[in-house]
Scaffold this motif. Structure first.
Motif, mmCIF file in Angstrom:
data_model
loop_
_atom_site.group_PDB
_atom_site.id
_atom_site.type_symbol
_atom_site.label_atom_id
_atom_site.label_comp_id
_atom_site.label_asym_id
_atom_site.label_seq_id
_atom_site.Cartn_x
_atom_site.Cartn_y
_atom_site.Cartn_z
ATOM 1 N N HIS A 173 0.868 -1.182 0.000
ATOM 2 C CA HIS A 173 0.000 0.000 0.000
ATOM 3 C C HIS A 173 0.903 1.229 0.000
ATOM 4 O O HIS A 173 1.219 1.813 1.046
ATOM 5 C CB HIS A 173 -0.920 -0.028 1.217
ATOM 6 C CG HIS A 173 -2.018 -1.032 1.105
ATOM 7 N ND1 HIS A 173 -3.354 -0.683 1.035
ATOM 8 C CD2 HIS A 173 -1.980 -2.377 0.991
ATOM 9 C CE1 HIS A 173 -4.097 -1.774 0.925
ATOM 10 N NE2 HIS A 173 -3.271 -2.819 0.891
ATOM 11 N N TYR A 209 -0.537 -2.010 9.700
ATOM 12 C CA TYR A 209 -1.787 -2.477 9.099
ATOM 13 C C TYR A 209 -2.508 -3.422 10.052
ATOM 14 O O TYR A 209 -1.928 -4.399 10.537
ATOM 15 C CB TYR A 209 -1.498 -3.209 7.781
ATOM 16 C CG TYR A 209 -2.747 -3.686 7.071
ATOM 17 C CD1 TYR A 209 -3.623 -2.783 6.489
ATOM 18 C CD2 TYR A 209 -3.041 -5.043 6.995
ATOM 19 C CE1 TYR A 209 -4.770 -3.214 5.833
ATOM 20 C CE2 TYR A 209 -4.181 -5.491 6.337
ATOM 21 C CZ TYR A 209 -5.042 -4.568 5.762
ATOM 22 O OH TYR A 209 -6.179 -5.000 5.113
ATOM 23 N N ASN A 245 -1.835 6.512 6.184
ATOM 24 C CA ASN A 245 -0.640 5.795 5.750
ATOM 25 C C ASN A 245 0.555 6.709 6.022
ATOM 26 O O ASN A 245 0.965 7.499 5.175
ATOM 27 C CB ASN A 245 -0.747 5.438 4.264
ATOM 28 C CG ASN A 245 0.382 4.543 3.787
ATOM 29 O OD1 ASN A 245 1.441 4.492 4.391
ATOM 30 N ND2 ASN A 245 0.161 3.851 2.687
ATOM 31 N N GLU A 251 -5.777 6.247 3.860
ATOM 32 C CA GLU A 251 -6.001 4.927 3.277
ATOM 33 C C GLU A 251 -7.468 4.550 3.489
ATOM 34 O O GLU A 251 -7.979 4.593 4.610
ATOM 35 C CB GLU A 251 -5.079 3.923 3.955
ATOM 36 C CG GLU A 251 -5.480 2.473 3.873
ATOM 37 C CD GLU A 251 -5.315 1.889 2.492
ATOM 38 O OE1 GLU A 251 -6.252 1.218 2.029
ATOM 39 O OE2 GLU A 251 -4.249 2.095 1.887
ATOM 40 N N ASN A 255 -8.869 1.545 2.904
ATOM 41 C CA ASN A 255 -9.028 0.122 3.227
ATOM 42 C C ASN A 255 -10.020 -0.584 2.302
ATOM 43 O O ASN A 255 -10.508 -1.664 2.623
ATOM 44 C CB ASN A 255 -9.450 -0.071 4.693
ATOM 45 C CG ASN A 255 -8.268 0.002 5.634
ATOM 46 O OD1 ASN A 255 -7.264 -0.665 5.424
ATOM 47 N ND2 ASN A 255 -8.370 0.836 6.657
ATOM 48 N N ASN A 262 1.568 -8.044 11.004
ATOM 49 C CA ASN A 262 1.954 -6.851 11.749
ATOM 50 C C ASN A 262 2.559 -7.263 13.080
ATOM 51 O O ASN A 262 1.848 -7.537 14.051
ATOM 52 C CB ASN A 262 0.717 -5.967 11.959
ATOM 53 C CG ASN A 262 1.023 -4.681 12.711
ATOM 54 O OD1 ASN A 262 2.087 -4.509 13.285
ATOM 55 N ND2 ASN A 262 0.068 -3.780 12.724
#
Length: 505
Positions: A29, A79, A96, A104, A106, A129
């Motif tokens: 991303h 994330y 972000n 972001e 999503n 993460n």
């Protein structure tokens, strides 16, 4: 030194298998990699399947993409997967902070990524993460993706529209723990990796390859600490099966560091410095392998280079945090050098992921919002080299070669590798000189061979690139190669890459 390159390839001496996963890809991303790259949304006028852009899928399917890493990168450690499941209109927006400090949506989350992998025919590599998440969060994501019964996360997946679990073979335990993933010490991260890996379960029929994040470049402290978390030096025991692979990252530049110089308009010396930096990947893999061999002589633990490629200054007029750069013949040769090294080290190195796939860094494809799509020179190296995937590497010996000199250093002008599938062989050759042609003689020993097809990738300048106005300036073309007394004979133009496909008797 000889004025031509003289190489021996032993067609009848098999080496290690070149895993197809060495040709893996990476989609973070970041900038226009996901949004406007892979994902255009269900309301787009461009051809798409449930929001996934179909011309991008079609172009990448031609590369036989073996695996795709997502959602990062640095983004992975901020994330939280639950933000990206369920109805899109209810998904929270987040910042972000790593890449452009943008919001972001999503809209592209777990289900969308898994649908993309299915369209590509690629195996998913999900990066969990570890930096800002919890053990429970990562454990539940694995369960959500891969468990088949009526467990809590399997029920949640069904509520979100997916009945059957997915197969997820590759799982990343965080990213760049030495930097954006938490600024940890190697020893601290090694303890965390063991803890997180323990709770990333093998559910149903799914079996995870858990990949611990390792070194930047040649920082062997990370490899040593991670191997010590699995085994003891010289004890000859099998490593503890907590995580199954260790990664490292390596980016190529022209000598001044990443993001320091432009992607185009470089000098001959800058070109050669880039080749020198790219060639150093061989030394770095050798060093990590030596550490791993000391703790794991049987090779149970895999080495993974899950970020590699060039990193130039962002194109003028673009958001610097989006890391958009032009891809030239120079970048294509960086890719060919890496693949030759990957093939040589295939016994220990079993996965690699170029950074990145669409619109970011050393991309395969550039897209525009109005439907434009460009195949980069790097894309063509992947396509021309795809016959190496799951083939058996062949030993070769460079007996002589012209050298290139830059800043008082010298390196060979030729980079080369070869593999066989039994009845065929593929030879890949690069001329790393910016300005001198390279006559090549490759002795093919052990089996009779005939040329099936020869192709070359080159251009009128080392910074030649494909653009929306000139989309085929750099493209594969037939190559004049011949056989002479059992030897492959050809002349490579400056800054060129070639492949020769052989039929074997």
């Amino acid at each position: 030194m000889s004025s031509d390159a003289h190489v021996i390839v032993n067609l009848d001496v098999p080496g290690p298998v070149i895993s197809r996963h060495l040709y893996g890809h990476f989609a973070e991303h970041l900038g226009r990699g996901i949004y406007e790259g892979f994902w255009v949304g269900e309301d787009s006028s461009l051809p798409h399947r449930d929001g996934i852009r179909l011309d991008v899928v079609e172009a990448l399917r031609a590369l036989q993409v073996p695996n795709l890493r997502w959602p990062g990168g640095c983004f992975a450690d901020e994330y939280h997967w639950r933000d990206g499941v369920g109805p899109r209109e209810h998904r929270p927006r987040v910042v972000n902070s790593h890449w452009g400090d943008i919001v972001e949506t999503n809209h592209f989350g777990t289900h969308e990524f898994m649908a993309l992998c299915e369209l590509l025919g690629a195996e998913p590599y999900v990066n969990g993460n570890l930096g800002s998440g919890t053990v429970q969060e990562m454990s539940e994501w694995v369960e959500y993706l891969t468990r088949a019964d009526d467990s809590p996360m399997a029920r949640l997946r069904r509520e979100n529209g997916r009945d059957e679990p997915w197969r997820v073979p590759f799982w990343g335990l965080g990213n760049e723990a030495w930097g954006c993933g938490g600024n940890m010490t190697p020893e601290h991260y090694a303890h965390e990796a063991r803890r997180y890996a323990t709770f990333c379960r093998d559910h149903s029929a799914n079996r995870l390859t858990r990949i611990a994040t390792g070194a930047p470049d040649d920082d062997l402290r990370w490899t040593r600490a991670l191997m010590e978390a699995l085994s003891c030096l010289g004890c000859q025991k099998e490593p503890t099966n907590v995580f199954q692979a260790i990664s490292f990252h390596y980016y190529t530049h022209a000598g001044e560091g990443i993001q320091s110089s432009p992607a185009r308009g470089f000098s001959g010396d800058e070109f050669h410095r880039t080749m020198r930096t790219a060639l150093d990947i061989d030394r770095i893999i050798t060093a990590h392998t030596a550490v791993m061999d000391a703790y794991d002589p049987r090779g149970a633990v895999a080495l993974v280079c899950d970020e590699w490629g060039t990193w130039w200054r962002a194109e003028e007029g673009t958001n610097p945090g989006f890391l958009e750069q032009q891809s030239t013949l120079r970048d294509a040769l960086v890719a060919s050098i890496h693949f030759d090294a990957f093939h040589r080290h295939a016994a220990r190195l079993r996965m690699a992921n170029i950074a990145q796939t669409v619109n970011v860094l050393q991309a395969m494809l550039h897209t525009s919002a109005d439907g434009g799509l460009v195949l980069t020179p790097t894309y063509h190296v992947f396509e021309m080299n795809k016959g190496h995937q799951d083939a058996t590497s062949l030993p070769l010996h460079v007996l002589s070669s012209p050298t290139v000199s830059v800043d008082g250093d010298e390196f060979s002008a030729i980079s080369i590798s070869a593999s066989t599938t039994g009845s065929t062989a593929l030879v890949s050759l690069s001329n790393l000189s910016a300005d001198a042609p390279l006559p090549v003689r490759v002795e093919l020993r052990g089996r009779a061979a005939g040329i099936r097809r020869a192709r070359i990738l080159t251009g009128d300048a080392a910074d030649a690139a494909n653009t929306f106005t000139e989309p085929t300036r750099v493209a594969p073309a037939p190559f004049d190669a011949s056989l002479d007394a059992g030897a492959l004979v050809a002349t490579l133009p400056p800054h060129s890459f070639a492949t020769v496909e052989l039929d074997l008797a």
